[in-house]
Design a protein around this motif. Structure first.
Motif, PDB file in Angstrom:
ATOM      1  N   THR A  33      20.817  19.960  56.785  1.00 17.67           N
ATOM      2  CA  THR A  33      19.482  19.508  57.168  1.00 17.67           C
ATOM      3  C   THR A  33      18.940  20.392  58.279  1.00 17.67           C
ATOM      4  OG1 THR A  33      18.200  17.491  57.563  1.00 17.67           O
ATOM      5  CG2 THR A  33      20.166  17.804  58.917  1.00 17.67           C
ATOM      6  N   PHE A  34      17.615  20.385  58.463  1.00 14.02           N
ATOM      7  CA  PHE A  34      16.961  21.431  59.261  1.00 14.02           C
ATOM      8  C   PHE A  34      15.969  20.872  60.292  1.00 14.02           C
ATOM      9  CE2 PHE A  34      17.296  22.810  54.757  1.00 14.02           C
ATOM     10  CZ  PHE A  34      18.436  23.589  54.897  1.00 14.02           C
ATOM     11  N   ILE A  35      15.760  21.660  61.331  1.00 16.31           N
ATOM     12  CA  ILE A  35      14.723  21.527  62.371  1.00 16.31           C
ATOM     13  C   ILE A  35      14.944  20.308  63.251  1.00 16.31           C
ATOM     14  CG2 ILE A  35      12.252  21.346  62.887  1.00 16.31           C
ATOM     15  CD1 ILE A  35      11.660  22.932  60.397  1.00 16.31           C
ATOM     16  N   GLY A  36      14.948  19.112  62.668  1.00  9.92           N
ATOM     17  CA  GLY A  36      15.208  17.887  63.405  1.00  9.92           C
ATOM     18  C   GLY A  36      16.023  16.936  62.551  1.00  9.92           C
ATOM     19  N   LEU A  37      16.932  16.204  63.172  1.00  7.53           N
ATOM     20  CA  LEU A  37      17.749  15.253  62.426  1.00  7.53           C
ATOM     21  C   LEU A  37      16.916  14.046  62.008  1.00  7.53           C
ATOM     22  CD1 LEU A  37      21.039  15.200  64.527  1.00  7.53           C
ATOM     23  CD2 LEU A  37      20.759  16.119  62.223  1.00  7.53           C
ATOM     24  N   LYS A  38      17.038  13.676  60.739  1.00  2.00           N
ATOM     25  CA  LYS A  38      16.281  12.545  60.229  1.00  2.00           C
ATOM     26  C   LYS A  38      17.061  11.254  60.435  1.00  2.00           C
ATOM     27  CE  LYS A  38      14.739  16.333  58.154  1.00  2.00           C
ATOM     28  NZ  LYS A  38      15.421  17.639  58.411  1.00  2.00           N
ATOM     29  N   LEU A  39      16.362  10.239  60.908  1.00  3.62           N
ATOM     30  CA  LEU A  39      16.976   8.939  61.182  1.00  3.62           C
ATOM     31  C   LEU A  39      17.688   8.388  59.948  1.00  3.62           C
ATOM     32  CD1 LEU A  39      17.339   6.412  62.954  1.00  3.62           C
ATOM     33  CD2 LEU A  39      14.969   5.811  62.452  1.00  3.62           C
ATOM     34  N   GLY A  40      17.088   8.589  58.778  1.00  2.65           N
ATOM     35  CA  GLY A  40      17.648   8.039  57.554  1.00  2.65           C
ATOM     36  C   GLY A  40      18.951   8.656  57.102  1.00  2.65           C
ATOM     37  N   LEU A  41      19.387   9.726  57.744  1.00  2.00           N
ATOM     38  CA  LEU A  41      20.681  10.330  57.405  1.00  2.00           C
ATOM     39  C   LEU A  41      21.854   9.565  58.014  1.00  2.00           C
ATOM     40  CD1 LEU A  41      19.780  14.108  57.904  1.00  2.00           C
ATOM     41  CD2 LEU A  41      20.360  13.018  55.726  1.00  2.00           C
ATOM     42  N   PHE A  42      21.571   8.535  58.824  1.00  2.00           N
ATOM     43  CA  PHE A  42      22.633   7.915  59.614  1.00  2.00           C
ATOM     44  C   PHE A  42      22.748   6.409  59.479  1.00  2.00           C
ATOM     45  CE2 PHE A  42      21.504  11.877  61.675  1.00  2.00           C
ATOM     46  CZ  PHE A  42      22.738  12.442  61.928  1.00  2.00           C
ATOM     47  N   THR A  43      21.894   5.763  58.716  1.00  2.00           N
ATOM     48  CA  THR A  43      21.964   4.302  58.626  1.00  2.00           C
ATOM     49  C   THR A  43      21.679   3.863  57.194  1.00  2.00           C
ATOM     50  OG1 THR A  43      21.259   2.234  59.716  1.00  2.00           O
ATOM     51  CG2 THR A  43      19.531   3.859  59.228  1.00  2.00           C
ATOM     52  N   GLY A  44      21.785   2.565  56.941  1.00  2.00           N
ATOM     53  CA  GLY A  44      21.522   2.042  55.606  1.00  2.00           C
ATOM     54  C   GLY A  44      22.535   2.558  54.598  1.00  2.00           C
ATOM     55  N   ASP A  45      22.013   3.120  53.506  1.00  2.00           N
ATOM     56  CA  ASP A  45      22.873   3.616  52.427  1.00  2.00           C
ATOM     57  C   ASP A  45      23.360   5.044  52.658  1.00  2.00           C
ATOM     58  OD1 ASP A  45      22.453   1.262  50.769  1.00  2.00           O
ATOM     59  OD2 ASP A  45      20.430   2.023  50.409  1.00  2.00           O
ATOM     60  N   ALA A  46      22.976   5.648  53.776  1.00  2.00           N
ATOM     61  CA  ALA A  46      23.222   7.080  53.981  1.00  2.00           C
ATOM     62  C   ALA A  46      24.690   7.461  53.859  1.00  2.00           C
ATOM     63  CB  ALA A  46      22.682   7.515  55.345  1.00  2.00           C
ATOM     64  N   ALA A  47      25.581   6.631  54.396  1.00  2.00           N
ATOM     65  CA  ALA A  47      26.995   6.993  54.408  1.00  2.00           C
ATOM     66  C   ALA A  47      27.551   7.201  53.006  1.00  2.00           C
ATOM     67  CB  ALA A  47      27.807   5.919  55.134  1.00  2.00           C
ATOM     68  N   ASP A  48      26.949   6.557  52.003  1.00  6.01           N
ATOM     69  CA  ASP A  48      27.406   6.711  50.626  1.00  6.01           C
ATOM     70  C   ASP A  48      26.831   7.947  49.941  1.00  6.01           C
ATOM     71  OD1 ASP A  48      28.942   4.405  50.698  1.00  6.01           O
ATOM     72  OD2 ASP A  48      27.341   3.127  49.922  1.00  6.01           O
ATOM     73  N   HIS A  49      25.898   8.644  50.596  1.00  8.40           N
ATOM     74  CA  HIS A  49      25.165   9.702  49.912  1.00  8.40           C
ATOM     75  C   HIS A  49      25.171  11.053  50.619  1.00  8.40           C
ATOM     76  CE1 HIS A  49      23.354   7.127  46.792  1.00  8.40           C
ATOM     77  NE2 HIS A  49      23.526   6.185  47.706  1.00  8.40           N
ATOM     78  N   VAL A  50      25.368  11.081  51.924  1.00  8.76           N
ATOM     79  CA  VAL A  50      25.168  12.323  52.683  1.00  8.76           C
ATOM     80  C   VAL A  50      26.367  13.260  52.608  1.00  8.76           C
ATOM     81  CG1 VAL A  50      24.824  13.245  55.015  1.00  8.76           C
ATOM     82  CG2 VAL A  50      23.464  11.298  54.226  1.00  8.76           C
ATOM     83  N   GLY A  51      27.576  12.722  52.587  1.00  9.42           N
ATOM     84  CA  GLY A  51      28.762  13.577  52.616  1.00  9.42           C
ATOM     85  C   GLY A  51      28.904  14.259  53.973  1.00  9.42           C
ATOM     86  N   ASN A  52      29.502  15.427  53.977  1.00  3.38           N
ATOM     87  CA  ASN A  52      29.637  16.204  55.208  1.00  3.38           C
ATOM     88  C   ASN A  52      28.258  16.685  55.636  1.00  3.38           C
ATOM     89  OD1 ASN A  52      30.803  17.660  57.321  1.00  3.38           O
ATOM     90  ND2 ASN A  52      31.067  19.487  56.075  1.00  3.38           N
ATOM     91  N   LEU A  53      27.881  16.438  56.884  1.00  3.60           N
ATOM     92  CA  LEU A  53      26.534  16.770  57.354  1.00  3.60           C
ATOM     93  C   LEU A  53      26.571  17.952  58.306  1.00  3.60           C
ATOM     94  CD1 LEU A  53      23.482  16.009  57.511  1.00  3.60           C
ATOM     95  CD2 LEU A  53      24.087  14.577  59.482  1.00  3.60           C
ATOM     96  N   LEU A  54      25.729  18.936  58.015  1.00  2.79           N
ATOM     97  CA  LEU A  54      25.522  20.075  58.908  1.00  2.79           C
ATOM     98  C   LEU A  54      24.051  20.135  59.292  1.00  2.79           C
ATOM     99  CD1 LEU A  54      27.575  22.918  57.167  1.00  2.79           C
ATOM    100  CD2 LEU A  54      28.256  21.532  59.115  1.00  2.79           C
TER     101      LEU A  54
END
Length: 499
Positions: free
Chosen positions: A185-206
């Motif tokens: 992900t780029f420029i700014g971290l998005k709030l939605g990458l860290f809550t709700g269903d995110a843990a099931d979809h994001v995988g390793n985050l850079l």
């Protein structure tokens, strides 16, 4: 520069804020196509590091700037000698601006580009460049079918910016969403990458800031702050001549018939988290177990609220709700607590009684609902809470003028003044009963030691989640009491008792 999940910035933004940051970079003189190239290079480097022996790539591209990133990644892979195909889910003729330039570069590099169909063969590493952060409504066809094909493929998946179908603001799946192994992900971290269903979809985050100067976002209010060891509030070290009277007296109220274990977990947690003194008001039947389990706590067998009155004048913090029940006994004790002018933590059935209108929450409280309790407190469905967890946490904090801990994957801590903190640590082994009781006692102990409500909630949630992550490494079968010694150890590491 790149950051792994353990080294991420703490500022979290909504999608519109990140789009504004992107526009600022362009207005300040960085061409949009150059930013797109930087994003493509960052993603390409990350996928090569993660799968060093791979040599084949399939890019699934939509028709926005996210697709442009995908076309440039395809060009880089082709240039490196990989076997590359782009499956265009969005019509390439609809591409505009920088995305159209990226498409032209891929063509010039000899990348094979074909229209995606349900029978298209997916090969090698899959790159999700379908939808990006601008998605607001439910995923429609043909994108929904493409997402299903990605998820069913069994192939490694790298995502450009955010998994397609995941809301960048809430972490809610909008119908369907890509399940990634790696998200860049780029420029700014998005709030939605860290809550709700995110843990099931994001995988390793850079994260890669695409070389954005720090001053680019200095005047943009963050949507939330990500809690980490560097920005956590700290308890001060204790003076050598310290005594128990300086570190508060927590009274824990709960444990109706059949629910004694909940209040004992809270009591042990408060004791082990540094409260100077700990008292327990519970059913007389549970006093022998309390004396056996936590002899350091002063156990009061309580049959009626009248027996609480003298004790309420001697303590400094209340924790109310674990095992309280919603019958007349629990209602009476909660009513007595609600009239006490003390900092309080309300959990479990205290929240259910609050939602029923049976009692009014006093000022300066911390409430710790799970999504179901939050739904009852707001008068909406649990699904509505989960669809926008940040909004639900903030709404609760304003409605009740309280600090709110909305529990669940990506726990949120909200203050009535609009501050929002997020803790994304934890472990799936924590999906077991009693952990909320441990958290309530921990918050109470931190309040007793002088922390304000928001700081106490933030530190407690982080300690609790990281203790769970530590103990979760042993796998299934985690018991809530396993967290208590781990919390004590983490608290000492974070804020040593002695200088």
């Amino acid at each position: 520069m790149p950051h792994t999940k353990d080294q991420l910035p703490d500022a979290l933004y909504r999608a519109a804020q990140v789009q504004a940051l992107d526009a600022r970079l362009i207005a300040a003189g960085t061409p949009g196509f150059e930013l797109m190239q930087r994003a493509a290079h960052a993603t390409w480097r990350a996928l090569v590091r993660q799968w060093p022996s791979a040599n084949e790539l399939t890019v699934l591209a939509g028709h926005g700037n996210n697709a442009g990133d995908g076309y440039l990644i395809a060009a880089l892979a082709r240039r490196a000698g990989w076997v590359v195909q782009v499956l265009a889910v969005g019509d390439p003729q609809r591409l505009q601006g920088d995305a159209a330039l990226a498409h032209a570069e891929a063509l010039a590099e000899g990348v094979a580009i074909a229209a995606w169909t349900a029978s298209s063969e997916l090969r090698g590493i899959l790159v999700d460049a379908l939808l990006g952060t601008g998605l607001s409504g439910e995923v429609r066809e043909p994108y929904a079918s493409a997402i299903s094909a990605i998820n069913a493929s069994g192939l490694p998946v790298v995502v450009v910016d955010i998994p397609s179908g995941l809301c960048a603001d809430t972490g809610h799946v909008l119908g369907s969403a890509v399940r990634a192994d790696l998200t860049v992900t780029f420029i700014g971290l998005k709030l939605g990458l860290f809550t709700g269903d995110a843990a099931d979809h994001v995988g390793n985050l850079l994260f890669n800031d695409l070389q954005a100067p720090a001053e680019t976002c200095s005047d943009i209010a963050v949507a939330a702050r990500r809690l980490d060891a560097a920005n956590l509030p700290r308890l001060p070290a204790r003076a050598p001549a310290a005594h128990k009277g300086r570190f508060g007296h927590v009274l824990l109220i709960g444990g109706d018939h059949g629910f004694g274990g909940a209040i004992l977990l809270s009591t042990e947690s408060a004791l082990r988290s540094g409260a100077g003194m700990v008292s327990l008001a519970t059913r007389p039947d549970h006093v022998p177990a309390a004396l056996s389990r936590v002899p350091e706590a002063m156990a009061l067998g309580t049959s009626s609220a009248n027996q609480l009155m003298g004790l309420l004048e001697k303590v400094s913090v209340l924790v109310v709700g674990p095992g309280l029940g919603q019958a007349s006994w629990g209602r009476a004790l909660l009513s007595a607590a609600a009239n006490a002018p003390l900092p309080q933590v309300w959990d479990a059935d205290a929240l259910n009684l609050l939602a029923s209108g049976a009692v009014t929450l006093p000022k300066d409280c911390v409430i710790t609902p799970h999504p179901g309790e939050a739904a009852r407190l707001l008068g909406i469905s649990t699904a509505e809470v989960q669809a926008d967890r940040p909004a639900a946490a903030l709404a609760l904090s304003k409605k009740y003028t309280a600090v709110v801990v909305l529990k669940g994957a990506g726990s949120l801590i909200a203050h009535p003044d609009g501050r929002l903190a997020l803790c994304h640590q934890g472990h799936p082994a924590m999906a077991t009963a009693g952990l909320g009781d441990v958290l309530a006692g921990l918050v109470g102990a931190l309040l007793a030691q002088g922390m304000n409500a928001f700081d106490a909630a933030c530190l407690a949630v982080w300690l609790h989640a990281n203790a769970g992550a530590q103990q979760g490494k042993f796998g299934r079968g985690l018991a809530a009491s396993d967290l208590i010694p781990a919390i004590r150890q983490l608290l000492e590491e974070h804020a040593p008792c002695l200088k």
